[in-house]
Design an enzyme around this catalytic site. Structure first.
Site, PDB file in Angstrom:
ATOM      1  N   CYS A  98       0.869  -1.187   0.000  1.00  0.00           N
ATOM      2  CA  CYS A  98       0.000   0.000   0.000  1.00  0.00           C
ATOM      3  C   CYS A  98       0.899   1.228   0.000  1.00  0.00           C
ATOM      4  O   CYS A  98       1.661   1.442   0.932  1.00  0.00           O
ATOM      5  CB  CYS A  98      -0.888  -0.011   1.239  1.00  0.00           C
ATOM      6  SG  CYS A  98      -1.695   1.563   1.567  1.00  0.00           S
ATOM      7  N   CYS A 102      -3.254   7.489  -1.853  1.00  0.00           N
ATOM      8  CA  CYS A 102      -4.572   7.622  -2.497  1.00  0.00           C
ATOM      9  C   CYS A 102      -5.624   8.165  -1.540  1.00  0.00           C
ATOM     10  O   CYS A 102      -6.588   8.809  -1.969  1.00  0.00           O
ATOM     11  CB  CYS A 102      -5.060   6.286  -3.017  1.00  0.00           C
ATOM     12  SG  CYS A 102      -3.767   5.196  -3.558  1.00  0.00           S
ATOM     13  N   THR A 189      -4.026   4.956   7.405  1.00  0.00           N
ATOM     14  CA  THR A 189      -3.014   4.569   6.424  1.00  0.00           C
ATOM     15  C   THR A 189      -2.015   5.708   6.188  1.00  0.00           C
ATOM     16  O   THR A 189      -2.420   6.823   5.879  1.00  0.00           O
ATOM     17  CB  THR A 189      -3.718   4.206   5.101  1.00  0.00           C
ATOM     18  OG1 THR A 189      -4.599   3.124   5.339  1.00  0.00           O
ATOM     19  CG2 THR A 189      -2.723   3.822   4.023  1.00  0.00           C
ATOM     20  N   GLU A 255      -0.177   1.669   9.250  1.00  0.00           N
ATOM     21  CA  GLU A 255      -1.477   2.029   9.838  1.00  0.00           C
ATOM     22  C   GLU A 255      -1.240   2.520  11.263  1.00  0.00           C
ATOM     23  O   GLU A 255      -0.428   1.944  11.982  1.00  0.00           O
ATOM     24  CB  GLU A 255      -2.422   0.813   9.879  1.00  0.00           C
ATOM     25  CG  GLU A 255      -2.612   0.095   8.552  1.00  0.00           C
ATOM     26  CD  GLU A 255      -3.364   0.895   7.503  1.00  0.00           C
ATOM     27  OE1 GLU A 255      -4.120   1.812   7.888  1.00  0.00           O
ATOM     28  OE2 GLU A 255      -3.188   0.621   6.301  1.00  0.00           O
ATOM     29  N   HIS A 290     -12.509   5.929  -3.114  1.00  0.00           N
ATOM     30  CA  HIS A 290     -11.487   5.040  -2.567  1.00  0.00           C
ATOM     31  C   HIS A 290     -11.745   3.592  -2.967  1.00  0.00           C
ATOM     32  O   HIS A 290     -10.822   2.798  -3.093  1.00  0.00           O
ATOM     33  CB  HIS A 290     -11.366   5.197  -1.053  1.00  0.00           C
ATOM     34  CG  HIS A 290     -10.005   4.792  -0.556  1.00  0.00           C
ATOM     35  ND1 HIS A 290      -8.839   5.250  -1.117  1.00  0.00           N
ATOM     36  CD2 HIS A 290      -9.623   3.926   0.417  1.00  0.00           C
ATOM     37  CE1 HIS A 290      -7.797   4.699  -0.506  1.00  0.00           C
ATOM     38  NE2 HIS A 290      -8.257   3.883   0.424  1.00  0.00           N
ATOM     39  N   TYR A 294      -9.021   0.858  -5.327  1.00  0.00           N
ATOM     40  CA  TYR A 294      -8.502  -0.471  -5.018  1.00  0.00           C
ATOM     41  C   TYR A 294      -8.003  -1.232  -6.252  1.00  0.00           C
ATOM     42  O   TYR A 294      -7.697  -2.425  -6.177  1.00  0.00           O
ATOM     43  CB  TYR A 294      -9.514  -1.251  -4.169  1.00  0.00           C
ATOM     44  CG  TYR A 294      -9.272  -0.969  -2.696  1.00  0.00           C
ATOM     45  CD1 TYR A 294      -9.259   0.343  -2.227  1.00  0.00           C
ATOM     46  CD2 TYR A 294      -8.984  -1.972  -1.791  1.00  0.00           C
ATOM     47  CE1 TYR A 294      -8.980   0.626  -0.906  1.00  0.00           C
ATOM     48  CE2 TYR A 294      -8.708  -1.698  -0.465  1.00  0.00           C
ATOM     49  CZ  TYR A 294      -8.710  -0.400  -0.029  1.00  0.00           C
ATOM     50  OH  TYR A 294      -8.420  -0.120   1.277  1.00  0.00           O
ATOM     51  N   CYS A 296      -5.269  -0.679  -6.907  1.00  0.00           N
ATOM     52  CA  CYS A 296      -3.941  -0.952  -6.321  1.00  0.00           C
ATOM     53  C   CYS A 296      -3.766  -2.439  -6.057  1.00  0.00           C
ATOM     54  O   CYS A 296      -2.660  -2.968  -6.163  1.00  0.00           O
ATOM     55  CB  CYS A 296      -3.753  -0.156  -5.034  1.00  0.00           C
ATOM     56  SG  CYS A 296      -4.832  -0.676  -3.682  1.00  0.00           S
ATOM     57  N   GLU A 444      -6.688  -5.282   4.338  1.00  0.00           N
ATOM     58  CA  GLU A 444      -7.097  -3.989   3.787  1.00  0.00           C
ATOM     59  C   GLU A 444      -8.114  -4.173   2.653  1.00  0.00           C
ATOM     60  O   GLU A 444      -9.025  -3.367   2.487  1.00  0.00           O
ATOM     61  CB  GLU A 444      -5.865  -3.240   3.289  1.00  0.00           C
ATOM     62  CG  GLU A 444      -6.081  -1.745   3.205  1.00  0.00           C
ATOM     63  CD  GLU A 444      -4.782  -1.017   2.919  1.00  0.00           C
ATOM     64  OE1 GLU A 444      -3.981  -1.519   2.120  1.00  0.00           O
ATOM     65  OE2 GLU A 444      -4.574   0.052   3.502  1.00  0.00           O
TER      66      GLU A 444
HETATM   67 FE1  SF4 Z   1      -3.266   1.930  -0.068  1.00  0.00          FE
HETATM   68 FE2  SF4 Z   1      -4.629   0.980  -2.114  1.00  0.00          FE
HETATM   69 FE3  SF4 Z   1      -5.798   2.666  -0.367  1.00  0.00          FE
HETATM   70 FE4  SF4 Z   1      -3.924   3.509  -2.128  1.00  0.00          FE
HETATM   71  S1  SF4 Z   1      -5.976   2.693  -2.578  1.00  0.00           S
HETATM   72  S2  SF4 Z   1      -4.064   4.034   0.044  1.00  0.00           S
HETATM   73  S3  SF4 Z   1      -2.560   1.770  -2.157  1.00  0.00           S
HETATM   74  S4  SF4 Z   1      -5.065   0.585   0.026  1.00  0.00           S
HETATM   75 FE    FE Z   2      -6.902   1.600   2.065  1.00  0.00          FE
END
Ligand code: SF4
Ligand code: FE
Length: 480
Positions: A98, A102, A189, A255, A290, A294, A296, A444
């Site tokens: 992570c 974001c 985060t 975190e 958000h 994801y 990500c 997460e």
């Molecule tokens: Fe972390 Fe993914 Fe959230 Fe970005 S979107 S802060 S990488 S969990």
């Molecule tokens: Fe997150």
């Protein structure tokens, strides 16, 4: 724009009050548990400097016309929403973790819309204040933490019904020049890797809860903000001195529990103040953005699938038909996540403020897939890796002058593959599916940006079941 080094230097200057393992951490930039998490954020600066990633990681500010990091950008088009998703996948694969930035980007975009909408209804000036703050964030290329989740205590009670009023962050005093806020935000985060912390309410509110309907931004090292660093599985491996056993040798997620002990917030940094009827809207907008973010996890999935293919090759199982089939299944599940994230971007629209917003139904579908697919992908990775992933001796045994020869002899795989390569890949799979990395890839995925039920509620609210019933009725001839 800052370079990665300038980011690391700037965060070193911050005077955070951090506690880890019961001790105050003063030289936070030296700490072996914090360092990889900072390197991870630094990659959002590093890739922005590389010409091949410029289109994804940078954008043109609608405020200044200058080139800025996309993490500070307010989406001005569908193309921006699409690039955001692609950027997150690239960074997920690059860091296997992570990269934390974001949350702030999604908070900024949600506030750009909701401050505008509040002003339209109440004649307030939140949007003007917000844009001033945004300009500062863009010009200085800052990392913002988006702080939403309150402690909540008894979940069956509303904020104003709690025995302890601090269980939801709230205003405790109003002053001529600002307010005093108290409470805590959990699961934060990248909190001590951020320059600014943006506070938002965590749920819909009623009029009785209006003291809890507040949003503001303050520098992350403001007096009264206390960071209690969360520990993660196998985190002390980072402090052992080697690198093989950490699995991911460069990066990690972070975190924290963030306590606001009577923190002063000046008026010009307050973006919502007791407009309880907009609290739910801010939560929904942030959450949809958000949930799209994801993508990500598809990036981390790329790294995990790559690791799984490699271990199959190193162990001589790659040609087996069932192994090939499992790898294809992993790819299919992983691509499904990114397809959904891209779809909700393509189906986005322009809000009255001018900001482009994702399709909330498909953003929630994206995230609901994310609560499931990484678990199945991780299960398949573990199946292919084999039990050796968790029974293997440590790096120190591997390098020990007396017993190292046994470890090397009996950890051998396919002829010609260095034993250390096999060990490193197994540790990476362990990291992502069981260790520190599993916080980012699994837990997460389940709870970040809201747990599965939160997505189901939004899917119920934004889908159109009547349209589906009408389709069925027409097909079989039901008239009414
Ligand atoms: Fe972390 Fe993914 Fe959230 Fe970005 S979107 S802060 S990488 S969990
Ligand atoms: Fe997150």
């Amino acid at each position: 724009m800052k370079t990665a080094k300038e980011y690391l230097d700037s965060i070193k200057e911050m005077n955070f009050e951090i506690y880890l393992f019961g001790e105050r951490i003063r030289e936070h930039w030296e700490n072996p548990i914090i360092k990889p998490t900072r390197n991870c954020v630094a990659s959002t600066y590093e890739l922005a400097e590389k010409p091949e990633y410029e289109a994804l990681l940078t954008a043109t500010s609608h405020l200044s016309g200058k080139k800025i990091n996309r993490f500070c950008h307010i989406h001005q088009s569908i193309d921006d929403l699409v690039k955001k998703s692609k950027m997150e996948r690239v960074l997920g694969a690059y860091t296997g973790s992570c990269f934390q930035r974001c949350v702030g980007m999604d908070s900024l975009n949600a506030l750009s819309m909701v401050t505008y909408d509040i002003d339209q209804k109440y004649g307030t000036e939140y949007n003007k204040r917000f844009l001033k703050f945004l300009r500062y964030v863009q010009d200085e290329d800052l990392v913002c933490d988006g702080a939403m989740t309150d402690a909540k205590a008894d979940r069956s009670l509303r904020p104003s019904e709690q025995a302890d009023p601090d269980q939801y962050l709230h205003v405790v005093e109003e002053k001529p020049d600002g307010i005093i806020a108290r409470g805590a935000k959990l699961h934060q985060t990248g909190a001590v890797n951020s320059h600014e912390i943006i506070v938002m309410p965590t749920r819909t509110m009623r009029e009785d809860d209006k003291d809890y309907a507040i949003s503001f931004a303050v520098p992350s090292d403001t007096k009264g903000i206390i960071y209690i660093y969360g520990r993660q599985s196998s985190d002390t491996r980072k402090a052992e001195g080697g690198d093989i056993d950490t699995g991911n040798i460069m990066y990690g997620g972070q975190e924290c529990m963030v306590v606001f002990e009577d923190v002063f917030v000046p008026w010009d940094r307050i973006f919502m103040y007791k407009e309880w009827d907009f609290a739910g809207d801010l939560v929904e907008k942030f959450a949809s953005y958000h949930r799209q973010s994801y993508a990500c996890k598809a990036g981390i999935g790329d790294a995990l699938i790559g690791a799984t293919q490699l271990i199959a090759e190193y162990q001589g199982t790659a040609a087996a038909s069932h192994i090939k089939d499992r790898i294809l299944e992993m790819i299919h599940l992983n691509e499904t996540i990114h397809c959904c994230s891209l779809a909700c971007a393509h189906e986005g629209h322009k809000e009255p403020s001018g900001t482009y917003y994702v399709n909330p139904l498909w953003a929630n579908v994206t995230k609901l897939h994310v609560t499931r697919h990484p678990y199945e992908i991780a299960r398949l990775a573990q199946e292919i890796a084999g039990g050796i992933m968790v029974t293997m001796p440590s790096e120190r045994d591997f390098k020990d002058p007396n017993i190292g020869k046994y470890v090397s002899k009996y950890l051998k795989g396919v002829e010609g593959v260095p034993i250390e390569n096999r060990v490193r890949i197994l540790r990476l799979i362990e990291n992502i599916t069981l260790g520190m990395g599993a916080v980012c890839y699994l837990t997460e995925s389940m709870h970040g940006a809201g747990s599965p039920q939160a997505q189901k509620i939004m899917i119920g609210r934004t889908s159109n079941i009547d349209r589906m019933k009408d389709a069925a009725k027409r097909l079989c001839g039901i008239k009414a």
